[in-house]
Design an enzyme around this catalytic site. Structure first.
Site, PDB file in Angstrom:
ATOM      1  N   GLU A  25       0.803  -1.226   0.000  1.00  0.00           N
ATOM      2  CA  GLU A  25       0.000   0.000   0.000  1.00  0.00           C
ATOM      3  C   GLU A  25       0.833   1.271   0.000  1.00  0.00           C
ATOM      4  OE1 GLU A  25       0.487  -2.215   2.433  1.00  0.00           O
ATOM      5  OE2 GLU A  25       0.342  -1.325   4.427  1.00  0.00           O
ATOM      6  N   HIS A  85      -8.132  -3.962  -1.003  1.00  0.00           N
ATOM      7  CA  HIS A  85      -7.325  -4.061   0.212  1.00  0.00           C
ATOM      8  C   HIS A  85      -6.284  -2.944   0.287  1.00  0.00           C
ATOM      9  CE1 HIS A  85      -5.276  -6.331   3.494  1.00  0.00           C
ATOM     10  NE2 HIS A  85      -4.204  -5.714   2.988  1.00  0.00           N
ATOM     11  N   GLU A  86      -5.493  -2.817  -0.769  1.00  0.00           N
ATOM     12  CA  GLU A  86      -4.411  -1.820  -0.725  1.00  0.00           C
ATOM     13  C   GLU A  86      -4.980  -0.405  -0.681  1.00  0.00           C
ATOM     14  OE1 GLU A  86      -1.865  -3.222   0.136  1.00  0.00           O
ATOM     15  OE2 GLU A  86      -2.207  -5.241  -0.665  1.00  0.00           O
ATOM     16  N   HIS A 102      -5.984   0.584   2.802  1.00  0.00           N
ATOM     17  CA  HIS A 102      -4.857   1.016   3.643  1.00  0.00           C
ATOM     18  C   HIS A 102      -4.662   2.537   3.615  1.00  0.00           C
ATOM     19  CE1 HIS A 102      -2.970  -2.493   5.381  1.00  0.00           C
ATOM     20  NE2 HIS A 102      -2.803  -3.104   4.223  1.00  0.00           N
ATOM     21  N   GLU A 131      -3.689  -4.342   9.435  1.00  0.00           N
ATOM     22  CA  GLU A 131      -4.216  -5.361   8.519  1.00  0.00           C
ATOM     23  C   GLU A 131      -5.640  -5.815   8.855  1.00  0.00           C
ATOM     24  OE1 GLU A 131      -2.884  -5.767   5.751  1.00  0.00           O
ATOM     25  OE2 GLU A 131      -0.871  -4.960   6.125  1.00  0.00           O
ATOM     26  N   ASP A 158       8.627  -9.683  10.038  1.00  0.00           N
ATOM     27  CA  ASP A 158       8.017 -10.389   8.902  1.00  0.00           C
ATOM     28  C   ASP A 158       7.448 -11.753   9.335  1.00  0.00           C
ATOM     29  OD1 ASP A 158       8.647  -8.285   7.287  1.00  0.00           O
ATOM     30  OD2 ASP A 158      10.248  -9.274   6.189  1.00  0.00           O
ATOM     31  N   TYR A 182      -4.679 -10.429  10.027  1.00  0.00           N
ATOM     32  CA  TYR A 182      -5.606 -10.100   8.938  1.00  0.00           C
ATOM     33  C   TYR A 182      -7.022 -10.570   9.244  1.00  0.00           C
ATOM     34  CZ  TYR A 182      -1.612  -9.127   5.836  1.00  0.00           C
ATOM     35  OH  TYR A 182      -0.489  -8.603   5.265  1.00  0.00           O
TER      36      TYR A 182
HETATM   37  N1  BES Z   1       1.095  -4.363   3.763  1.00  0.00           N
HETATM   38  C1  BES Z   1       0.818  -5.670   3.269  1.00  0.00           C
HETATM   39  C2  BES Z   1       2.020  -6.396   2.758  1.00  0.00           C
HETATM   40  C3  BES Z   1       3.108  -6.617   3.786  1.00  0.00           C
HETATM   41  C4  BES Z   1       2.809  -7.006   5.083  1.00  0.00           C
HETATM   42  C5  BES Z   1       4.429  -6.473   3.431  1.00  0.00           C
HETATM   43  C6  BES Z   1       3.842  -7.198   6.007  1.00  0.00           C
HETATM   44  C7  BES Z   1       5.438  -6.663   4.345  1.00  0.00           C
HETATM   45  C8  BES Z   1       5.149  -7.033   5.643  1.00  0.00           C
HETATM   46  C9  BES Z   1      -0.239  -5.638   2.169  1.00  0.00           C
HETATM   47  O1  BES Z   1      -1.218  -4.671   2.366  1.00  0.00           O
HETATM   48  C10 BES Z   1      -0.952  -6.962   2.193  1.00  0.00           C
HETATM   49  O2  BES Z   1      -1.570  -7.242   3.173  1.00  0.00           O
HETATM   50  N2  BES Z   1      -0.832  -7.733   1.133  1.00  0.00           N
HETATM   51  C11 BES Z   1      -1.454  -9.031   1.007  1.00  0.00           C
HETATM   52  C12 BES Z   1      -2.657  -8.984   0.158  1.00  0.00           C
HETATM   53  C13 BES Z   1      -3.918  -8.825   0.862  1.00  0.00           C
HETATM   54  C14 BES Z   1      -5.061  -8.852  -0.134  1.00  0.00           C
HETATM   55  C15 BES Z   1      -4.150  -9.781   1.997  1.00  0.00           C
HETATM   56  C16 BES Z   1      -0.504  -9.961   0.286  1.00  0.00           C
HETATM   57  O3  BES Z   1       0.548  -9.467  -0.165  1.00  0.00           O
HETATM   58  O4  BES Z   1      -0.788 -11.122   0.170  1.00  0.00           O
HETATM   59 ZN    ZN Z   2      -2.517  -5.198   3.951  1.00  0.00          ZN
END
Ligand code: BES
Ligand code: ZN
Length: 565
Positions: A248, A272-273, A276, A295, A350, A358
């Site tokens: 995002e 989703h993005e 954010h 999230e 991470d 989520y």
């Molecule tokens: N911000 C996250 C991606 C992220 C989280 C990067 C933690 C690094 C560390 C992004 O908004 C996200 O949640 N992406 C998900 C998709 C979403 C539809 C659940 C993904 O990448 O799968």
């Molecule tokens: Zn996210």
């Protein structure tokens, strides 16, 4: 007293950096970024400014009384201590990144769609900004910035900010994990008044069609939760090695090309993005233990957008899919990772990135909504985004605000600090899925079923409900090995590994060789590693595929498959 961020050496309680001037010179031949950053803060008599770095080479620091790099921590990187003269209000650091920088992926031309030009993109969340900029790398600190990127001819650079002639400019304070940049052979298409998409020329038309509803999505959130405060909303389609579905970055969401299904069926990711822009970018988790505030709220908003733009049935299906995946993932997690507020000291943030923040987070909000009614909950959320706009907050800030503004009987402490899903959760349901479940019973008894009009979501649910899938029969009837939909293909390949369905293995190998999205590659390798033959296959594929994966995906997969020289 502000919560300490255990993932940063910065001391914002002593000095708070408020503005950055960034200059980047991209050296594709050496996979090195030469950078100059000027950090501005309120004039201070503190003797020292501590910054986070990882694998940076520091050449010099202007306007400072010396500098010193500390000991390298494998998770946190290396603190940079800069000596300050009395009344100092800025320093300028000249540095270079290392070729293995965790927040950068340098792609050679063959790894791109056009195969003519190299590509570079950044990924700063959670704590990778420090691998390409020395800064206070904690979401508790927000900065404005100006940036400038020098690229070789033929490449077009973008930053997650507003374009202002030769520069980029971000005038709203953002946390470091939202600073982002990319450069490649990019083209742009407009999608609406405020929205557009960047992609390589080979993908630009497909991307523009897939994302045609973006403006409608923006209006949907605005109606519920107040104005979009970031000016433009553009998307950037990255090469398939991008380790996430989406990121995002403000004004410019980064997205995997694996959502380009041709039928808009995977645009929940855009919802989703985009969401954010309120939950995360406007109101931000102050530490990575509060990640669920980003999230969980975002998944809740994402589903509300889907309902408004595509209808109730679509929302119900997505919610049930998410709920099921949550249970599946939670059953393999230790109890301590089944809570919303995670203890991450000594861990890589991470690692906290499971479905718990989520889906359990979204389920909590859904449960509060059911308890107080949708109108009251929407009014609360709108007030929450206004009240904490452009601030970074902790779980206790949220709890205090919620208890004051919207008292409920929902057992909040249990939801946030205890493992699992408490009794009384607002469980999602889908009539459409019930019908598919009947179909799958019929199929498993040898009957034939009508699937012509099935959506991606129905297919996923169908495949996941099969008890003893007859792989050859499924493939004969539905040609799943040839699926062009990444989510269906992924589900199918996972089943193929479990059921040792050899005819799908060449396709799986091709998939693992091109796609680096962690959500797909991690479960596939993990499943392969469960048998001796699978292990051999996994190691053979990984040895060839690893150089094409992003450093973040490499770290994840090294732990599963084992790193090779
Ligand atoms: N911000 C996250 C991606 C992220 C989280 C990067 C933690 C690094 C560390 C992004 O908004 C996200 O949640 N992406 C998900 C998709 C979403 C539809 C659940 C993904 O990448 O799968
Ligand atoms: Zn996210």
């Amino acid at each position: 007293m502000e919560a300490m961020d255990v993932h940063s050496c910065a001391r914002p309680d002593l000095i708070r950096v408020r503005h950055l001037e960034l200059e980047f010179d991209l050296r594709f031949d050496r996979k090195i970024l030469d950078g100059v950053v000027t950090l501005h803060f309120d004039a201070t008599d503190q003797p020292e400014l501590a910054l986070d770095t990882r694998d940076l080479v520091i050449h010099s620091v202007e306007n400072a009384a010396g500098f010193e790099l500390g000991a390298r921590d494998p998770i946190l990187g290396t603190p940079l201590k800069i000596g300050l003269d009395k009344g100092c209000s800025w320093v300028r650091v000249h540095y270079s990144t290392s070729p293995g920088a965790s927040g950068l992926q340098w792609l050679d031309a063959p790894q791109t769609a056009g195969k003519q030009h190299p590509f570079l993109y950044t990924q700063s969340q959670a704590i990778h900004a420090r691998s390409w900029i020395p800064l206070q790398d904690t979401p508790a600190v927000r900065v404005t910035f100006r940036g400038r990127v020098r690229t070789p001819p033929g490449l077009y650079a973008v930053m997650a900010a507003e374009r202002a002639g030769e520069h980029f400019r971000m005038e709203r304070p953002v946390p470091s994990y939202l600073i982002a940049m990319a450069a490649g052979a990019l083209e742009f298409r407009t999608l609406g008044e405020r929205a557009g998409v960047f992609a390589e020329p080979a993908l630009i038309d497909v991307a523009a069609r897939e994302f045609a509803d973006t403006e409608a999505m923006i209006r949907a959130v605005e109606e519920m939760y107040g104005p979009y405060r970031w000016g433009r909303y553009d998307l950037l389609v990255l090469p398939p090695s991008f380790p996430f579905g989406g990121m995002e970055n403000p004004c410019l969401t980064f997205a995997t090309p694996t959502i380009l299904a041709g039928d808009k069926s995977l645009v929940a990711l855009v919802a989703h993005e985009l969401a954010h822009s309120w939950s995360g970018n406007l109101v931000t988790n102050a530490t990575w233990s509060d990640f669920w505030l980003n999230e969980g709220f975002t998944v809740y908003l994402e589903r509300r957008i889907l309902e408004k733009v595509y209808g109730r049935e679509r929302e119900e299906m997505e919610a049930v899919l998410g709920r099921r995946e949550l249970d599946r993932e939670m059953s393999s997690l230790p109890e301590s990772d089944r809570v919303l507020h995670l203890e991450l000291r000594g861990r890589d943030p991470d690692d906290g990135c499971t479905l718990v923040p989520y889906e359990k987070g979204a389920l909590l909000l859904r449960t509060i909504e059911r308890e107080v009614g949708r109108n009251r909950f929407d009014a609360f959320l709108r007030g929450y985004f206004d009240h904490f706009a452009f601030q970074s907050i902790t779980t206790s800030d949220f709890l205090e605000y919620l208890r004051r503004e919207l008292p409920t009987r929902v057992p909040l402490e249990e939801w946030i600090f205890r493992p699992g899903v408490p009794a009384g959760a607002a469980e999602p349901e889908s009539d459409a899925f019930r019908k598919v479940e009947e179909q799958s019973v019929c199929w498993e008894q040898g009957g034939s079923i009508q699937t012509n009009t099935w959506s991606t979501q129905l297919w996923l649910h169908f495949l996941r409900t099969l008890q003893m899938p007859d792989m050859a029969r499924l493939d004969r009837e539905f040609h799943l090995t040839e699926s062009r939909n990444s989510e269906i293909l992924f589900q199918w390949l996972l089943m193929a590994v479990r059921g040792v369905y050899e005819p799908a293995f060449p396709r799986m190998e091709e998939f693992l060789m091109t796609v680096g999205r962690r959500k797909f590659v991690k479960p596939l390798y993990s499943e392969l590693m469960k048998t001796p033959e699978g292990q051999e296959r996994a190691r053979r594929i990984y040895a060839r595929a690893r150089p094409g994966y992003h450093p973040i995906a490499q770290t994840t997969l090294d732990a599963i498959v084992g790193s090779q020289p």
